[in-house]
Motif scaffolding. Structure first.
Motif, short mmCIF file in Angstrom:
data_model
loop_
_atom_site.label_atom_id
_atom_site.label_comp_id
_atom_site.label_asym_id
_atom_site.label_seq_id
_atom_site.Cartn_x
_atom_site.Cartn_y
_atom_site.Cartn_z
N GLU A 189 0.84 -1.20 0.00
CA GLU A 189 0.00 0.00 0.00
C GLU A 189 0.88 1.26 0.00
O GLU A 189 0.58 2.22 -0.71
N ILE A 190 1.95 1.23 0.75
CA ILE A 190 2.85 2.39 0.81
C ILE A 190 3.48 2.62 -0.57
O ILE A 190 3.52 3.74 -1.08
N VAL A 191 3.92 1.53 -1.18
CA VAL A 191 4.55 1.64 -2.51
C VAL A 191 3.55 2.21 -3.51
O VAL A 191 3.88 3.11 -4.30
N ALA A 192 2.32 1.72 -3.48
CA ALA A 192 1.31 2.19 -4.45
C ALA A 192 1.05 3.69 -4.26
O ALA A 192 0.96 4.45 -5.24
N ARG A 193 0.94 4.10 -3.02
CA ARG A 193 0.67 5.52 -2.74
C ARG A 193 1.83 6.41 -3.21
O ARG A 193 1.62 7.46 -3.82
N LEU A 194 3.06 5.98 -2.91
CA LEU A 194 4.23 6.78 -3.30
C LEU A 194 4.37 6.85 -4.81
O LEU A 194 4.68 7.88 -5.39
N ASN A 195 4.09 5.72 -5.44
CA ASN A 195 4.25 5.64 -6.87
C ASN A 195 3.23 6.51 -7.59
O ASN A 195 3.51 7.05 -8.66
N ALA A 196 2.06 6.69 -6.98
CA ALA A 196 1.06 7.58 -7.56
C ALA A 196 1.48 9.04 -7.37
O ALA A 196 1.17 9.91 -8.19
N TYR A 197 2.18 9.30 -6.30
CA TYR A 197 2.67 10.66 -6.03
C TYR A 197 3.74 11.04 -7.04
O TYR A 197 3.73 12.12 -7.62
N ARG A 198 4.67 10.09 -7.29
CA ARG A 198 5.74 10.32 -8.26
C ARG A 198 6.39 8.96 -8.53
O ARG A 198 6.62 8.21 -7.57
N PRO A 199 6.73 8.62 -9.77
CA PRO A 199 7.22 7.26 -10.03
C PRO A 199 8.45 6.89 -9.17
O PRO A 199 9.40 7.65 -9.07
N LEU A 200 8.36 5.70 -8.60
CA LEU A 200 9.45 5.20 -7.75
C LEU A 200 10.44 4.42 -8.58
O LEU A 200 10.07 3.76 -9.54
N VAL A 201 11.69 4.45 -8.14
CA VAL A 201 12.73 3.62 -8.75
C VAL A 201 13.39 2.83 -7.62
O VAL A 201 13.81 3.41 -6.62
N GLU A 202 13.44 1.51 -7.79
CA GLU A 202 14.00 0.68 -6.72
C GLU A 202 15.52 0.81 -6.66
O GLU A 202 16.18 0.89 -7.70
N LEU A 203 16.08 0.84 -5.46
CA LEU A 203 17.53 0.90 -5.28
C LEU A 203 18.04 -0.47 -4.85
O LEU A 203 17.36 -1.20 -4.13
N ALA A 204 19.26 -0.79 -5.24
CA ALA A 204 19.85 -2.09 -4.87
C ALA A 204 20.12 -2.11 -3.37
O ALA A 204 20.48 -1.09 -2.79
N PRO A 205 19.96 -3.29 -2.73
CA PRO A 205 20.28 -3.37 -1.30
C PRO A 205 21.78 -3.17 -1.06
O PRO A 205 22.60 -3.55 -1.90
N HIS A 206 22.14 -2.57 0.09
CA HIS A 206 23.55 -2.43 0.44
C HIS A 206 24.13 -3.80 0.83
O HIS A 206 25.26 -4.13 0.51
N THR A 207 23.33 -4.59 1.59
CA THR A 207 23.78 -5.91 2.05
C THR A 207 22.60 -6.87 2.01
O THR A 207 21.45 -6.44 1.99
N ALA A 208 22.90 -8.17 2.09
CA ALA A 208 21.83 -9.18 2.06
C ALA A 208 20.93 -9.06 3.29
O ALA A 208 19.74 -9.35 3.23
N SER A 209 21.50 -8.62 4.43
CA SER A 209 20.70 -8.59 5.66
C SER A 209 20.00 -7.24 5.86
O SER A 209 19.41 -7.00 6.90
N GLU A 210 20.05 -6.38 4.85
CA GLU A 210 19.40 -5.07 4.99
C GLU A 210 17.90 -5.26 5.22
O GLU A 210 17.24 -6.00 4.49
N THR A 211 17.38 -4.55 6.22
CA THR A 211 15.97 -4.75 6.56
C THR A 211 15.04 -3.93 5.67
O THR A 211 13.88 -4.29 5.50
N ALA A 212 15.53 -2.82 5.11
CA ALA A 212 14.65 -1.94 4.34
C ALA A 212 14.72 -2.23 2.85
O ALA A 212 15.79 -2.49 2.31
N LYS A 213 13.57 -2.18 2.22
CA LYS A 213 13.52 -2.14 0.75
C LYS A 213 13.65 -0.68 0.38
O LYS A 213 12.95 0.17 0.93
N ARG A 214 14.60 -0.34 -0.54
CA ARG A 214 14.93 1.08 -0.76
C ARG A 214 14.47 1.57 -2.13
O ARG A 214 14.57 0.85 -3.12
N PHE A 215 14.00 2.82 -2.14
CA PHE A 215 13.53 3.44 -3.38
C PHE A 215 14.00 4.89 -3.43
O PHE A 215 14.18 5.53 -2.40
N THR A 216 14.13 5.39 -4.69
CA THR A 216 14.18 6.83 -4.88
C THR A 216 13.05 7.16 -5.85
O THR A 216 12.22 6.31 -6.17
N PHE A 217 13.00 8.41 -6.33
CA PHE A 217 11.98 8.78 -7.31
C PHE A 217 12.63 8.91 -8.68
O PHE A 217 13.85 8.80 -8.82
N ASP A 218 11.82 9.11 -9.69
CA ASP A 218 12.32 9.09 -11.08
C ASP A 218 13.37 10.16 -11.36
O ASP A 218 14.16 10.02 -12.29
#
Ligand code: SAM
Length: 363
Positions: free
Chosen positions: A244-273
């Motif tokens: 739901e958070i991803v859908a809302r943000l993506n409607a605000y402005r297109p999201l671009v997924e960022l690569a994880p820093h490490t395998a154990s990283e807890t956050a899924k990371r995004f920036t905008f277009d």
């Protein structure tokens, strides 16, 4: 938008690893997960009464130890392979001696190379702090000077009125904002700003948080609300899940997924277009990441917790006060870490509330 499946979710398949039971090397649990991340609560006191965390009626429930005791424990864990220490609480900035503690931690060195070989030439620890930011404006510079690597500030609204309704402390928003800006100014940036979204309370602010990240140059991280509150008000319907958070943000402005820093990283990371702003989403409820968990926790009264959702904790401070030598305490820590739970059971029929709430564990 589509995004890659979250790191993990295979935790049900975790099997004990025979070699983990035998090697005397770096700290591992019975599933072979290396324990590299220690979270230390330095006080059970907090100056906020956030509605999703505390009842507002209870105060601190557990004692705090001398800073020297936390440092001895930290040293033991570092000797066993911990590389990252996060100071938390309660509210850690309430704790006298915190800056000196950071200074001591900054003098410690990691004990293993990335490939697991012991080393005498380790590197400085990654020292992080999680705070509500209320006292940060005056402490950011001393903490930076002491050797703090980075800071996370919890902020569950970007307007003063909602912020006060959540924290139940008047005029808190301006103080926290000043703290965030000061941390950025002294070189502790990019500050991570953690927000727990609750349906019907602050979820209308998702887009404003995105604007806040872009305007202030901070990393906003939305965290799914977990059943760790004092008053047992958690309901799945109140949780705003990652999709739901991803859908809302993506409607605000297109999201671009960022690569994880490490395998154990807890956050899924995004920036905008346009590459401005960074959003992390931590989804322990809808996408558990326990299979990659590298964490153990020390409570303010010196107990080890192997999972946020543990049903019991383990009295490392008791072992210390009974005169345990470093070697005996190492053996105790190894024994306890072997019992680390495979995963949590949020939302499952067999879920049991843990023996402590978030504020009394250290998030
Ligand atoms: N007082 C400090 C602070 O506010 O950051 C440190 C302790 S606080 C318990 C640490 C973090 O846990 C905060 O970001 C808070 O929002 C988060 N938290 C508290 N209860 C939570 C819950 N039930 N589910 C998810 N996060 C929670």
């Amino acid at each position: 938008m589509t995004y890659a499946t979250m790191n993990d979710t295979n935790t049900a398949l975790l099997e004990p690893v025979e070699s983990a039971l035998q090697t005397p090397g770096r700290l591992r649990d019975k599933f072979g997960r290396a324990i590299t991340d220690l979270r230390v609560s330095v006080t059970d006191r907090c100056n906020y009464k956030c509605v999703y965390c505390r009842t507002g009626n209870e105060g601190a429930q557990y004692t705090e130890l001398a800073i020297a005791d936390y440092l001895r424990m930290a040293r033991l864990f570092v000797g066993l392979g911990v590389e990252k220490i996060r100071l938390t609480g309660g509210e850690p900035l309430l704790r006298t001696g915190l800056v000196e503690m950071v200074q001591e931690l900054a003098g410690m060195r990691t004990a293993y190379l990335p490939d697991g070989t012991p080393t005498e030439n380790g590197v400085p620890l990654d020292i992080a702090l999680t705070t509500n930011g209320h006292l940060l404006e005056g402490l950011a510079q001393p903490l930076k000077n002491a050797g703090l690597s980075r800071i996370t500030v919890s902020m569950d609204a970007v307007d003063a009125e909602t912020f006060t309704a959540i924290t139940r402390v008047p005029r808190s928003f301006d103080k926290v904002l000043a703290g965030v800006r000061q941390a950025q100014a002294v070189g502790l940036g990019p500050v991570k700003v953690n927000c727990v979204l609750l349906r019907g309370f602050n979820d209308e602010q998702i887009e404003q948080f995105a604007e806040f990240s872009r305007r202030e140059g901070v990393i906003v991280r939305f965290i799914e609300w977990m059943p760790l509150e004092e008053d047992r008000s958690w309901k799945r319907e109140t949780v705003i899940a990652m999709d739901e958070i991803v859908a809302r943000l993506n409607a605000y402005r297109p999201l671009v997924e960022l690569a994880p820093h490490t395998a154990s990283e807890t956050a899924k990371r995004f920036t905008f277009d346009d590459g401005v702003g960074e959003i992390g989403i931590i989804a322990p409820v809808s996408r558990p990441f326990c299979g990659h968990c590298s964490r153990v926790r020390l409570t303010s009264d010196g107990k080890i917790r192997t999972c946020l959702f543990s049903q019991s904790d383990h009295d490392l401070f008791g072992e210390m006060t009974r005169g345990g030598t470093d070697a005996e305490l190492d053996a105790y820590i190894r024994k306890i870490v072997m019992r680390k739970e495979a995963r949590h059971h949020i939302g499952e029929p067999d879920f049991e509330k843990p023996s402590r709430n978030m504020v009394h564990i250290g998030g």
